[in-house]
Design a protein around this motif. Structure first.
Motif, PDB file in Angstrom:
ATOM      1  N   GLU A 120      16.748  56.947  59.282  1.00 32.53           N
ATOM      2  CA  GLU A 120      16.015  56.105  60.219  1.00 32.53           C
ATOM      3  C   GLU A 120      15.107  56.972  61.074  1.00 32.53           C
ATOM      4  O   GLU A 120      15.355  58.169  61.267  1.00 32.53           O
ATOM      5  N   ASN A 121      14.051  56.356  61.555  1.00 32.10           N
ATOM      6  CA  ASN A 121      13.140  57.018  62.467  1.00 32.10           C
ATOM      7  C   ASN A 121      13.491  56.621  63.895  1.00 32.10           C
ATOM      8  O   ASN A 121      13.473  55.433  64.234  1.00 32.10           O
ATOM      9  N   TYR A 166      11.689  61.714  65.948  1.00 35.88           N
ATOM     10  CA  TYR A 166      12.409  62.384  64.872  1.00 35.88           C
ATOM     11  C   TYR A 166      12.739  61.405  63.751  1.00 35.88           C
ATOM     12  O   TYR A 166      12.920  60.211  63.986  1.00 35.88           O
ATOM     13  N   ALA A 167      12.827  61.961  62.551  1.00 35.51           N
ATOM     14  CA  ALA A 167      13.487  61.253  61.452  1.00 35.51           C
ATOM     15  C   ALA A 167      14.934  61.716  61.454  1.00 35.51           C
ATOM     16  O   ALA A 167      15.217  62.924  61.439  1.00 35.51           O
ATOM     17  N   ASN A 172      11.186  66.692  62.536  1.00 36.06           N
ATOM     18  CA  ASN A 172       9.802  66.316  62.824  1.00 36.06           C
ATOM     19  C   ASN A 172       8.910  67.430  62.285  1.00 36.06           C
ATOM     20  O   ASN A 172       9.367  68.288  61.535  1.00 36.06           O
ATOM     21  N   HIS A 229       9.366  68.833  55.813  1.00 35.05           N
ATOM     22  CA  HIS A 229       9.727  67.831  54.805  1.00 35.05           C
ATOM     23  C   HIS A 229      10.268  68.509  53.550  1.00 35.05           C
ATOM     24  O   HIS A 229      11.276  68.077  52.964  1.00 35.05           O
ATOM     25  N   LYS A 283      13.118  57.886  50.842  1.00 32.06           N
ATOM     26  CA  LYS A 283      12.279  58.377  51.945  1.00 32.06           C
ATOM     27  C   LYS A 283      11.859  59.827  51.733  1.00 32.06           C
ATOM     28  O   LYS A 283      10.829  60.260  52.264  1.00 32.06           O
TER      29      LYS A 283
END
Length: 300
Positions: free
Chosen positions: A53-54, A58-59, A89, A121, A189
């Motif tokens: 979740e975001n 932050y993720a 992030n 990422h 995601k």
């Protein structure tokens, strides 16, 4: 304890890893990096399932890695897996975990040689891939356990505790399969059309491979349990069949004994000189006749 795995001056982003952090360290991270309290609350739940979740800037990811040591009677999510929380992030990654975890150092050392992570990422993708690999060795162990129970199930020297062992084995397969299945949203995601690359596709392939392996293990486990109950039912039917055959042998004999045990005064057979041996001979003849009949019907 908080460790700095990578620094922004060297890699362009920062990675902080907190192993079994105290409340003071959690409060410090929350205040300094604006982590959301609900995310910290989720991580503190020992049985929280995987999620993505975001939250704020932050993720937030909760991923569960397979525990290194698992007892034979472990059948719950906290007993079989350990949770790893990831805050991500563009500038930094923060990982939280309760038990010792060698992945941060291993990933950092591999990146020094390969240099495949140019942003946070891609680093999270490597973390997820390392987490997924913890399920490979347990799948081999589960396969070996299933083969062991399958082999012993058809032998005559079966152990009485087999049903208990089957129960816990099925629970381990079911719980692990469910944890992997619930990680699907995280993979969606991570491997997106916008940010996906060869590395994220490798992670997805590993995820699909593990998902198929544990689906197969779950199906095999269900079939094994059904076979166990079928064999148990067959044994019960065999015992009942044998007992029924014995009862058929004794039914006519009991009938004859019952007639001559009524002790009426006027029973002509009681005055016969050879009545007793004749009755015994008749009973033996009936027994042999029943035996030959069962043999002809292939019931014996």
């Amino acid at each position: 304890m908080i460790h700095v795995i990578t620094e922004s001056s060297e890699y362009g982003f920062e990675w902080l890893d907190a192993e079994n952090p105290s409340d003071e360290e959690i409060d410090e991270l929350t205040r300094k990096y604006s982590l959301h309290h609900s995310s910290i609350k989720d991580w503190r739940q020992p049985d929280h399932l995987p999620k993505f979740e975001n939250v704020g800037g932050y993720a937030f990811i909760i991923f569960r890695v397979h525990a290194e040591e698992v007892t034979m009677e472990a059948d719950t999510v906290p007993e079989l897996t350990d949770s790893v929380a990831i805050f991500m992030n563009e500038e930094r990654i923060i990982t939280l975990h309760r038990k010792a975890w060698l992945a941060p150092e291993a990933i950092r050392n591999s990146q020094k040689e390969q240099n495949t992570c140019s942003n946070t990422h891609e680093l999270v993708n490597e973390i997820i891939k390392v987490c997924l690999t913890t399920y490979e060795e347990p799948s081999i162990k589960l396969t070996s356990d299933i083969e062991y129970y399958e082999a012993n199930m058809f032998l005559k020297n079966r152990k009485p505790a087999m049903l208990k062992g089957l129960y816990y084995l099925r629970r381990r397969v079911e719980v692990t399969r469910r944890v992997i299945m619930l990680s699907h949203d995280i993979m969606e995601k991570i491997d997106t059309p916008e940010q996906g690359n060869a590395n994220t596709r490798d992670t997805r392939d590993l995820f699909v491979k593990l998902q198929n392996i544990y689906d197969t293990l779950f199906e095999n486990m269900n079939q094994l349990v059904m076979i166990y109950f079928s064999i148990s039912s067959q044994r019960t039917n065999e015992i009942v069949r044998i007992l029924t055959l014995f009862s058929v042998f004794f039914m006519p004999l009991t009938f004859i004994v019952g007639i001559y045990g009524m002790n009426f005064r006027y029973m002509p057979e009681l005055q016969m000189k050879y009545g007793y041996p004749v009755t015994l001979f008749a009973m033996a003849l009936i027994t042999v006749g029943i035996y030959m009949w069962f043999k002809r019907k292939s019931w014996l």
